[in-house]
Design a protein around this motif. Structure first.
Motif, PDB file in Angstrom:
ATOM      1  N   VAL A 192      34.181  69.316  53.458  1.00 59.79           N
ATOM      2  CA  VAL A 192      32.751  69.187  53.397  1.00 59.79           C
ATOM      3  C   VAL A 192      31.709  70.154  53.784  1.00 59.79           C
ATOM      4  O   VAL A 192      32.181  70.735  54.762  1.00 59.79           O
ATOM      5  CB  VAL A 192      32.051  67.719  54.225  1.00 59.79           C
ATOM      6  CG1 VAL A 192      30.926  67.264  54.141  1.00 59.79           C
ATOM      7  CG2 VAL A 192      33.229  66.686  53.721  1.00 59.79           C
ATOM      8  N   ASP A 193      30.512  70.603  53.145  1.00 59.14           N
ATOM      9  CA  ASP A 193      29.689  71.613  53.545  1.00 59.14           C
ATOM     10  C   ASP A 193      29.127  71.207  54.766  1.00 59.14           C
ATOM     11  O   ASP A 193      28.430  70.232  54.930  1.00 59.14           O
ATOM     12  CB  ASP A 193      28.664  71.796  52.406  1.00 59.14           C
ATOM     13  CG  ASP A 193      27.942  73.120  52.746  1.00 59.14           C
ATOM     14  OD1 ASP A 193      27.630  73.267  53.936  1.00 59.14           O
ATOM     15  OD2 ASP A 193      27.532  73.925  51.591  1.00 59.14           O
ATOM     16  N   ALA A 194      29.354  71.887  55.883  1.00 52.28           N
ATOM     17  CA  ALA A 194      28.553  71.386  57.100  1.00 52.28           C
ATOM     18  C   ALA A 194      27.172  71.623  57.199  1.00 52.28           C
ATOM     19  O   ALA A 194      26.572  70.651  57.958  1.00 52.28           O
ATOM     20  CB  ALA A 194      29.025  72.554  58.267  1.00 52.28           C
ATOM     21  N   ASP A 195      26.554  72.409  56.211  1.00 54.19           N
ATOM     22  CA  ASP A 195      25.012  72.311  56.342  1.00 54.19           C
ATOM     23  C   ASP A 195      24.529  71.220  55.388  1.00 54.19           C
ATOM     24  O   ASP A 195      23.201  70.762  55.647  1.00 54.19           O
ATOM     25  CB  ASP A 195      24.508  73.791  55.859  1.00 54.19           C
ATOM     26  CG  ASP A 195      25.177  74.950  56.727  1.00 54.19           C
ATOM     27  OD1 ASP A 195      25.082  74.775  58.028  1.00 54.19           O
ATOM     28  OD2 ASP A 195      25.354  76.075  56.234  1.00 54.19           O
ATOM     29  N   THR A 196      24.797  71.113  54.255  1.00 52.38           N
ATOM     30  CA  THR A 196      24.256  70.209  53.437  1.00 52.38           C
ATOM     31  C   THR A 196      24.910  68.835  53.218  1.00 52.38           C
ATOM     32  O   THR A 196      24.175  67.824  52.630  1.00 52.38           O
ATOM     33  CB  THR A 196      24.418  70.592  51.811  1.00 52.38           C
ATOM     34  OG1 THR A 196      25.939  70.702  51.523  1.00 52.38           O
ATOM     35  CG2 THR A 196      23.734  71.979  51.759  1.00 52.38           C
ATOM     36  N   GLY A 197      26.289  68.650  53.578  1.00 48.23           N
ATOM     37  CA  GLY A 197      26.729  67.388  53.689  1.00 48.23           C
ATOM     38  C   GLY A 197      27.614  67.135  52.461  1.00 48.23           C
ATOM     39  O   GLY A 197      28.112  66.084  52.193  1.00 48.23           O
ATOM     40  N   ASP A 198      27.634  68.085  51.394  1.00 44.40           N
ATOM     41  CA  ASP A 198      28.237  67.764  50.146  1.00 44.40           C
ATOM     42  C   ASP A 198      29.639  67.961  50.104  1.00 44.40           C
ATOM     43  O   ASP A 198      30.441  68.646  51.042  1.00 44.40           O
ATOM     44  CB  ASP A 198      27.759  68.929  49.049  1.00 44.40           C
ATOM     45  CG  ASP A 198      26.375  68.824  48.913  1.00 44.40           C
ATOM     46  OD1 ASP A 198      25.562  67.850  49.035  1.00 44.40           O
ATOM     47  OD2 ASP A 198      25.711  69.866  48.328  1.00 44.40           O
ATOM     48  N   LEU A 199      30.356  66.981  49.603  1.00 41.78           N
ATOM     49  CA  LEU A 199      31.954  66.836  49.444  1.00 41.78           C
ATOM     50  C   LEU A 199      32.240  68.045  48.302  1.00 41.78           C
ATOM     51  O   LEU A 199      32.048  68.009  47.176  1.00 41.78           O
ATOM     52  CB  LEU A 199      32.099  65.665  49.027  1.00 41.78           C
ATOM     53  CG  LEU A 199      33.640  65.417  48.758  1.00 41.78           C
ATOM     54  CD1 LEU A 199      34.525  65.921  50.260  1.00 41.78           C
ATOM     55  CD2 LEU A 199      33.869  63.841  48.225  1.00 41.78           C
ATOM     56  N   LEU A 200      33.072  69.014  49.003  1.00 39.13           N
ATOM     57  CA  LEU A 200      33.326  70.268  48.289  1.00 39.13           C
ATOM     58  C   LEU A 200      34.537  69.919  47.382  1.00 39.13           C
ATOM     59  O   LEU A 200      34.848  70.380  46.385  1.00 39.13           O
ATOM     60  CB  LEU A 200      33.398  71.476  49.070  1.00 39.13           C
ATOM     61  CG  LEU A 200      32.077  71.792  49.815  1.00 39.13           C
ATOM     62  CD1 LEU A 200      32.369  73.127  50.830  1.00 39.13           C
ATOM     63  CD2 LEU A 200      30.873  72.210  48.745  1.00 39.13           C
ATOM     64  N   GLY A 201      35.547  69.433  48.092  1.00 43.87           N
ATOM     65  CA  GLY A 201      36.755  69.165  47.494  1.00 43.87           C
ATOM     66  C   GLY A 201      37.836  68.547  48.606  1.00 43.87           C
ATOM     67  O   GLY A 201      37.473  68.052  49.593  1.00 43.87           O
ATOM     68  N   GLY A 202      39.223  68.445  48.264  1.00 37.30           N
ATOM     69  CA  GLY A 202      39.979  67.711  49.051  1.00 37.30           C
ATOM     70  C   GLY A 202      41.469  67.726  48.755  1.00 37.30           C
ATOM     71  O   GLY A 202      41.709  68.366  47.550  1.00 37.30           O
ATOM     72  N   ALA A 203      42.279  67.013  49.089  1.00 33.71           N
ATOM     73  CA  ALA A 203      43.731  67.037  48.886  1.00 33.71           C
ATOM     74  C   ALA A 203      44.330  65.654  49.057  1.00 33.71           C
ATOM     75  O   ALA A 203      44.028  65.026  50.242  1.00 33.71           O
ATOM     76  CB  ALA A 203      44.486  68.105  49.804  1.00 33.71           C
ATOM     77  N   GLU A 204      45.032  65.190  48.201  1.00 33.11           N
ATOM     78  CA  GLU A 204      45.968  63.991  48.188  1.00 33.11           C
ATOM     79  C   GLU A 204      47.133  64.306  49.175  1.00 33.11           C
ATOM     80  O   GLU A 204      47.813  65.107  48.946  1.00 33.11           O
ATOM     81  CB  GLU A 204      46.400  63.267  46.871  1.00 33.11           C
ATOM     82  CG  GLU A 204      46.906  62.043  46.992  1.00 33.11           C
ATOM     83  CD  GLU A 204      46.030  60.851  47.240  1.00 33.11           C
ATOM     84  OE1 GLU A 204      46.511  59.996  47.383  1.00 33.11           O
ATOM     85  OE2 GLU A 204      44.829  61.054  47.608  1.00 33.11           O
ATOM     86  N   LEU A 205      47.503  63.389  50.117  1.00 32.52           N
ATOM     87  CA  LEU A 205      48.341  63.881  51.078  1.00 32.52           C
ATOM     88  C   LEU A 205      49.698  63.075  50.846  1.00 32.52           C
ATOM     89  O   LEU A 205      49.635  61.796  50.760  1.00 32.52           O
ATOM     90  CB  LEU A 205      48.084  63.723  52.516  1.00 32.52           C
ATOM     91  CG  LEU A 205      46.880  64.763  52.949  1.00 32.52           C
ATOM     92  CD1 LEU A 205      46.485  64.277  54.470  1.00 32.52           C
ATOM     93  CD2 LEU A 205      47.201  65.897  52.596  1.00 32.52           C
ATOM     94  N   LEU A 206      50.916  63.839  50.758  1.00 32.31           N
ATOM     95  CA  LEU A 206      52.219  63.037  50.575  1.00 32.31           C
ATOM     96  C   LEU A 206      53.025  63.669  51.910  1.00 32.31           C
ATOM     97  O   LEU A 206      53.056  64.561  52.085  1.00 32.31           O
ATOM     98  CB  LEU A 206      52.667  63.401  49.010  1.00 32.31           C
ATOM     99  CG  LEU A 206      51.518  62.860  47.931  1.00 32.31           C
ATOM    100  CD1 LEU A 206      52.199  63.485  46.457  1.00 32.31           C
ATOM    101  CD2 LEU A 206      51.888  61.394  47.852  1.00 32.31           C
ATOM    102  N   PRO A 207      54.114  62.699  51.943  1.00 33.51           N
ATOM    103  CA  PRO A 207      55.319  63.153  52.921  1.00 33.51           C
ATOM    104  C   PRO A 207      56.001  64.365  52.319  1.00 33.51           C
ATOM    105  O   PRO A 207      56.198  64.716  51.222  1.00 33.51           O
ATOM    106  CB  PRO A 207      56.279  62.063  52.977  1.00 33.51           C
ATOM    107  CG  PRO A 207      55.283  60.791  52.435  1.00 33.51           C
ATOM    108  CD  PRO A 207      54.260  61.209  51.354  1.00 33.51           C
ATOM    109  N   VAL A 208      56.202  65.175  53.390  1.00 32.69           N
ATOM    110  CA  VAL A 208      56.853  66.303  53.043  1.00 32.69           C
ATOM    111  C   VAL A 208      58.477  66.322  53.542  1.00 32.69           C
ATOM    112  O   VAL A 208      58.610  66.185  54.793  1.00 32.69           O
ATOM    113  CB  VAL A 208      56.242  67.807  53.646  1.00 32.69           C
ATOM    114  CG1 VAL A 208      57.118  68.955  53.367  1.00 32.69           C
ATOM    115  CG2 VAL A 208      54.887  67.971  53.039  1.00 32.69           C
ATOM    116  N   PHE A 209      59.493  66.405  52.745  1.00 33.64           N
ATOM    117  CA  PHE A 209      60.958  66.229  53.346  1.00 33.64           C
ATOM    118  C   PHE A 209      61.610  67.402  53.478  1.00 33.64           C
ATOM    119  O   PHE A 209      61.305  68.361  52.821  1.00 33.64           O
ATOM    120  CB  PHE A 209      61.430  65.169  52.568  1.00 33.64           C
ATOM    121  CG  PHE A 209      60.890  63.859  52.527  1.00 33.64           C
ATOM    122  CD1 PHE A 209      60.612  62.990  53.504  1.00 33.64           C
ATOM    123  CD2 PHE A 209      60.396  63.416  51.171  1.00 33.64           C
ATOM    124  CE1 PHE A 209      59.898  61.903  53.425  1.00 33.64           C
ATOM    125  CE2 PHE A 209      59.721  62.022  51.172  1.00 33.64           C
ATOM    126  CZ  PHE A 209      59.582  61.501  52.309  1.00 33.64           C
TER     127      PHE A 209
END
Length: 209
Positions: A192-209
């Protein structure tokens, strides 16, 4: 007498043929479980859902961790979910900005969880309208990040904030010294942009084996 025997054999053959035809008709009426054309291109992430471990119906089967699907022993089952399920990781994808890179959550100490972002590139906006981002907040959410080229976040929760970094080409590392602060359900990481609060991107998390 021979004519009677022949008649019985012919009748039996007719019954067999009728049964096979009827079976084929019934099989044709079963719906096709494969995805339809309308579903093409839709990627729904399952993420990581830290639940309590469960046992088989008889009580004799090995205990299975619902978070990872792997067998766990009694000692592991009594520990916190983050110790059972980490590491988890995923690729960062754009939502409203231009975001690339990878994020990983892992246990690095007795009571320490680390969030590591690798190869991160972040700008606000897209294309030629993109602008520099001064600082980026890192949040964990129970919602899902769906898509690869231009994703969307489907969560309705209030993501938990775990600090910020400046996207200057380094590999940001955030340390959580009290893992009890982690949300009870974690599917994704959001930037999230710390200045504007806009959601910039993200990642779906999965187990790593």
């Amino acid at each position: 007498m021979a004519g009677l025997v022949l008649l019985v054999v012919v009748a039996a053959g007719a019954v067999v043929q009728w049964s096979a035809a009827d079976g084929a008709t019934k099989s044709a009426s079963v719906p096709d479980p494969s995805p339809s054309a309308d579903d093409a291109g839709i990627s729904i992430g399952h993420g990581f859902i830290p639940d309590e471990p469960t046992t088989g119906a008889t009580g004799e089967a090995p205990m299975i961790d619902a978070a990872t699907g792997l067998p766990v022993d009694d000692a592991q089952a009594s520990g916190p979910w983050w110790r059972r399920a980490l590491p988890i990781a995923g690729d960062l994808v754009p939502i409203r900005g231009e975001v690339r890179g990878n994020v990983r959550l892992e246990v690095v100490g007795e009571q320490v969880v680390q969030i590591t972002l690798t190869g991160v590139q972040v700008t606000a906006g897209s294309g030629t309208t993109g602008s520099h981002v001064g600082a980026v907040r890192v949040q964990l959410s129970s919602g899902d990040v769906l898509g690869s080229e231009r994703a969307q976040w489907t969560g309705d929760d209030v993501p938990a904030d775990f600090g910020s970094f400046t996207p200057d080409g380094e590999h940001p590392v955030l340390v959580i010294v009290d893992p009890q602060d982690l949300p009870p359900v974690v599917h994704s990481v959001l930037l999230v942009d710390a200045d504007t609060g806009d959601l910039l991107g993200g990642a779906e998390l999965l187990p790593v084996f």
